[in-house]
Design an enzyme around this catalytic site. Structure first.
Site, mmCIF file in Angstrom:
data_model
loop_
_atom_site.group_PDB
_atom_site.id
_atom_site.type_symbol
_atom_site.label_atom_id
_atom_site.label_comp_id
_atom_site.label_asym_id
_atom_site.label_seq_id
_atom_site.Cartn_x
_atom_site.Cartn_y
_atom_site.Cartn_z
ATOM 1 N N HIS A 1 0.822 -1.205 0.000
ATOM 2 C CA HIS A 1 0.000 0.000 0.000
ATOM 3 C C HIS A 1 0.862 1.263 0.000
ATOM 4 O O HIS A 1 0.563 2.234 -0.676
ATOM 5 C CB HIS A 1 -0.912 -0.034 1.235
ATOM 6 N N HIS B 1 -10.257 2.899 -0.884
ATOM 7 C CA HIS B 1 -10.391 2.479 0.515
ATOM 8 C C HIS B 1 -11.199 1.186 0.516
ATOM 9 O O HIS B 1 -12.220 1.071 1.194
ATOM 10 C CB HIS B 1 -11.037 3.571 1.363
#
Lengths: 719, 222
Positions: free
Chosen positions: A47, A93
């Site tokens: 990430h 998200h």
């Protein structure tokens, strides 16, 4: 407090692979402390480090005369003339939203808004691209309600209009929904704020909400696949507070006016760790933090927890020491925490102290610049099997099936839960084409769209990647906006599988080619990998967010079709039905190749639309659902019927690219024909607007009946 | 006309309100919620939309206790004009300047859409721009716009001609379709719809512009 011993289990639990751990030992020349292990884990996960994707992201076009700042900062910055800039980015998200839909989606919106105002821009528009599993999957309903409420709950309170987005349902997202949040802001082009720290011995200041234990390890969670332990991961999702974010924005923008801010970085994934490392790394400086000075909302927080907390609505700044009092006054006014938690140092060092004890002491540049990078093996996606026979279908039956489906029905039930008009500059609300806002205090306008057709990308990643950009280009052109630049949110499965990596590589190649050809460079973006549950990946979903400009002396194309207008079709029609909406929704088939994208034709036809705007009453691009669906949507938006002469399935439901429909009066249509001839653009009259019926070939239905089905589709499934 | 717009930390329609008032010819000052006085000669106080203090509990309840409410209350008691829109309406009911309360929408969802309204009284500077029973359209954008009061209060409001406007197709469950109400002296208006979002041609709807224009004129004449 004693920290746990470093064991193999502990290393694995941090998502650190054995070869990566060997590199850590090599960097430190010793075993890491628990806090250091956590910091490496946060910085080196997929990430934050983009370790699987970096190699390919570098191939994307990111430059152009309009680009003020490309990828690498909190958001991209693009020139819109008159000394103004638009600042934008899209970010996923996904994992948090699947675990805790309301807060996951809300904090996704919060994170992207923060990225924008961190650069000194006031957010003026938001979009959301959402992908859910099939409507009858047991989790889908709760996810749809939770995510939509979360997006609205945050954006509405913060006060940014949501002007567009996407919403799709497919069984490939059953175990892994996608929530891609886009935000754009406005700033003066010479007042953009960056994250690179400068100057030794300058105060590092913590601003905003207090630090809690929420989200500890969130970035590592977001880089893992899901399995049955998902419920145990709920505590890694953060909780959003749009009220604090709104105050944080106002305070930051006010503080920036004072000249006190040297550099600024929001605390997003991996919180204090990532923001401090980023500021130091970009500025070629080290950072020392004294954690006992960090405002906390829970007692006895350890160094490890503080460094990895993902509590929301926090910022880190390097301040001009001479303006400290002025800065503090601004934050007092907005009742926000303000604390000097450290300083910049000359050496390449990330030094974390807690009550005088060294908790971490590592070379700072090794945390980001030297993070691992992989050249993952990849297999090109094999060519799609040829399309099987497609039976002819009564065209109105086909249209009804599409417009009453959750994928192609009206989005009203969702968009009405978002405030699309706050700031009172919204010119076109979501629902029909790109969203348009006015640049406050000027006659310029900005248009926003987000697009991708994941079925195409799966069948043919290269053409599918191109198509996503081309569709964005068309949506902007259809409202009369010149496409300026792009942000990409690349959602894929597990990159350690060569077939998935092949999808990723192909899509990047297609996106890159289209962005170059259409002059819409990528200025920001985000990669979300490991979107898999129990080993099954999502459809490859590279969401493209794009921004276009309508100059002060240009009018947007926002009109409606009128009684008696002709229906004109721009572009070549071959009747490509492979991977079409009709196949998926009516025949439950997803076969054939994706439509090929002719980038030259896209550019030519888009330019034609923009240059001939004065003759065009209404315009829409053709996307999935083809001519039939686009013509219905225009009729619906205009409140009048439409008649199309053709009645065959490929013409009405084929998904050839580079096409638009136009409504124009008779004289205007003549003028358009001449202009098209000169521009080498294919333009045909294929029908007319008027009456109250929708007629496709010899088949017809009343507009009123179709509207009911269209408007009710989503509400019926989810309300 | 001298107007002020109150700004709470979570106000987000404050600028929109200022723009609409200025377009109508008002001079506008923004006042901070911690302020304890209004500028000299204030004719109108506008309480704008937004989420004043986050509004995680009752909308407007904390704002109703902010320092700026004391001079606002005194202004209203002197017969000054007050316009509360959306969150502003919620603040005015919480402060007791208008009766009743705004509950969660009956459908439990936030609603942003343009709705039809009918003007129920022209007997105020806010609504005299319109004909009696005129149909207009204004955007709404709220989660808590479901107007509630006990039957006696509702009867009194109707009897005294203090219902300013009603929804033609009730979107949120409001008692007797009420979208806006007036104080006893008709100088305080609370309304859920957003006239400042329908205030110029770029909005595609100018039904709200008339409210501001007429209000400004009427106050100047008074």
């Amino acid at each position: 407090m004693t920290e746990p011993a470093i064991t193999e289990d502990l290393i694995e639990a941090h998502g650190i692979k054995p070869d990566e751990y060997a590199e850590i030992l090599n960097i430190l020349g010793r075993e890491p402390s628990f806090t250091e292990l956590g910091i490496f884990s946060a910085m080196w996960n997929e990430h934050c480090s983009y370790k699987s994707s970096k190699k390919w992201l570098r191939t994307l076009p990111t430059d152009g005369p309009q680009v003020i700042c490309g990828p690498g900062e909190n958001a991209g910055v693009v020139d819109i003339g008159d000394g103004q800039a638009v600042v934008f980015k899209m970010e996923s998200h996904n994992h948090p939203s699947y675990i805790e839909p309301y807060q996951g989606a809300a904090t996704g919106v919060g994170g992207i808004l923060r990225d924008v105002f961190t650069m000194g821009a006031r957010p003026v528009a938001a979009m959301n691209a959402l992908s859910f599993g099939r409507p009858d999957h047991p989790r889908t309903r709760a996810l749809v309600h939770g995510v939509v409420e979360g997006v609205g709950g945050y954006g509405n309170a913060f006060g940014v209009p949501t002007v567009g987005g996407e919403l799709r349902f497919h069984t490939a997202y059953d175990g892994n929904c996608l929530v891609n949040a886009f935000a754009a802001g406005l700033a003066d082009a010479d007042k953009i704020f960056y994250s690179a720290a400068s100057g030794v011995g300058r105060p590092v200041v913590y601003l905003g909400a207090k630090t809690g234990r929420d989200g500890v390890g969130g970035a590592t969670m977001a880089s893992a696949e899901f399995d049955e332990t998902i419920e145990e991961k709920r505590p890694t999702v953060q909780v959003g507070d749009p009220f604090t974010e709104k105050r944080l924005m106002e305070a930051c923008l006010e503080l920036m006016q004072t000249g006190a801010v040297i550099s600024i970085q929001d605390m997003g994934a991996a919180g204090l760790t990532c923001s401090a490392v980023e500021m130091g790394d970009k500025g070629g400086l080290g950072v020392r933090l004294d954690l006992e000075k960090v405002p906390t909302r829970e007692e006895n927080m350890t160094a490890y927890e503080m460094m990895l907390s993902e509590s929301q609505e926090r910022m880190l700044m390097v301040l001009d020491p001479a303006k400290e009092a002025e800065a503090k006054a601004v934050f007092d006014k907005w009742d926000l925490d303000f604390a000097i938690v450290g300083e910049t140092i000359a050496e390449d060092r990330f030094l974390i102290m807690h009550h005088g004890e060294v908790k971490a002491d590592m070379p700072l540049t090794k945390l980001s610049g030297s993070a691992p990078e992989y050249d993952r093996p990849w297999e090109p996606t094999p060519p799609a099997e040829p399309l099987g026979d497609v039976p002819e279908i009564d065209p109105v039956d086909g249209l009804k099936a599409l417009l009453s489906s959750v994928n192609y029905g009206a989005r009203t039930w969702v968009y009405e839960q978002y405030d699309s008009q706050v700031m009172a500059d919204t010119v076109a609300t979501p629902g029909f084409g790109a969203g348009v806002i006015r640049v406050h205090g000027t006659d310029k306008m900005l248009a926003f769209t987000s697009d991708v057709t994941p079925r195409y990308v799966r069948a043919n990643p290269v053409e599918g990647g191109k198509q996503a950009v081309a569709e964005a280009y068309r949506n902007l052109s259809a409202v009369g906006a010149l496409p300026l630049a792009t942000t990409d949110n690349l959602n894929f499965g597990n990159p350690e599988k060569p077939a998935i990596m092949g999808q990723f590589v192909g899509a990047i190649q297609g996106i890159g080619a289209a962005c170059s050809a259409l002059d819409m460079p990528i200025v920001s973006g985000n990669v979300s990998l490991y979107n898999e549950t129990d080993g099954t990946g999502i459809l490859p979903t590279p969401t493209i967010g794009a921004v276009g400009l309508i100059a002060a002396d240009e009018t947007p194309i926002l009109g409606r079709a009128r009684e008696g207008d002709l229906l004109l079709l721009v572009g070549e029609t071959t009747g490509h039905l492979g991977q079409s909406a009709l196949l998926a929704e009516v025949f439950n088939r997803e076969d054939g190749d994706a439509p090929a994208v002719d980038l030259e034709a896209e550019r030519r036809n888009g330019t034609f639309i923009r240059e001939n705007r004065d003759w065009i009453a209404a315009c829409s691009d053709l996307a999935d659902g083809g001519l039939a669906l686009a013509a219905f949507e225009m009729a619906h938006a205009s409140g009048i019927g439409v008649q199309i002469d053709a009645g065959d399935t490929p013409t009405l439901f084929g998904e050839d690219q580079a096409r638009y429909i136009i409504a124009a009066g008779f004289d205007a249509a003549e003028a358009l024909m001449i202009a098209a001839g000169q521009a080498g653009v294919r333009l045909q009259t294929i029908g007319r607007f008027g009456g109250t019926a929708v007629q496709l070939g010899h088949s017809q239905a009343s507009l009123g009946e179709l509207r009911l089905a269209y408007e009710g589709a989503l509400a019926e499934a989810f309300a | 006309m001298k107007a002020v717009v109150t700004v709470f930390p979570g106000s987000n329609c404050d600028r929109d309100m200022k723009v609409a008032l200025e377009r109508a010819g008002c001079s506008v000052t923004m006042v901070w919620h911690k302020d304890t006085a209004l500028p000299e000669g204030t004719d109108l106080v506008a309480v704008p939309g937004g989420f004043s203090f986050g509004d995680y509990l009752r909308c407007g309840a904390i704002a109703a206790n902010a320092p700026i409410l004391a001079p606002l209350r005194a202004h209203a008691e002197r017969g000054g004009y007050v316009l509360g829109v959306c969150n502003g309406f919620q603040v005015l009911t919480e402060a007791g300047l208008l009766p009743g309360a705004l509950l969660r929408n009956a459908g439990l969802k936030y609603i942003c859409r343009t709705v039809g309204l009918s003007i129920s009284t022209t007997n105020s500077v806010f609504t005299s721009a319109y004909e009696q029973d005129a149909r207009i359209a204004l955007p709404i954008a709220h989660h808590d716009g479901n107007y509630f009061a006990d039957e006696a209060t509702l009867d009194r409001l109707e009897g005294e001609g203090r219902v300013a406007m009603r929804y033609t197709d009730n979107p949120n469950g409001s008692a007797r379709d009420i979208a806006g109400i007036l104080s006893e002296n008709a100088r305080v208006l609370g309304m859920m719809p957003h006239p400042e979002r329908a205030a110029e041609s770029a909005h595609g709807n100018e039904d709200g512009a008339r409210l501001f224009a007429h209000l400004t004129e009427a106050v100047l004449r008074a």
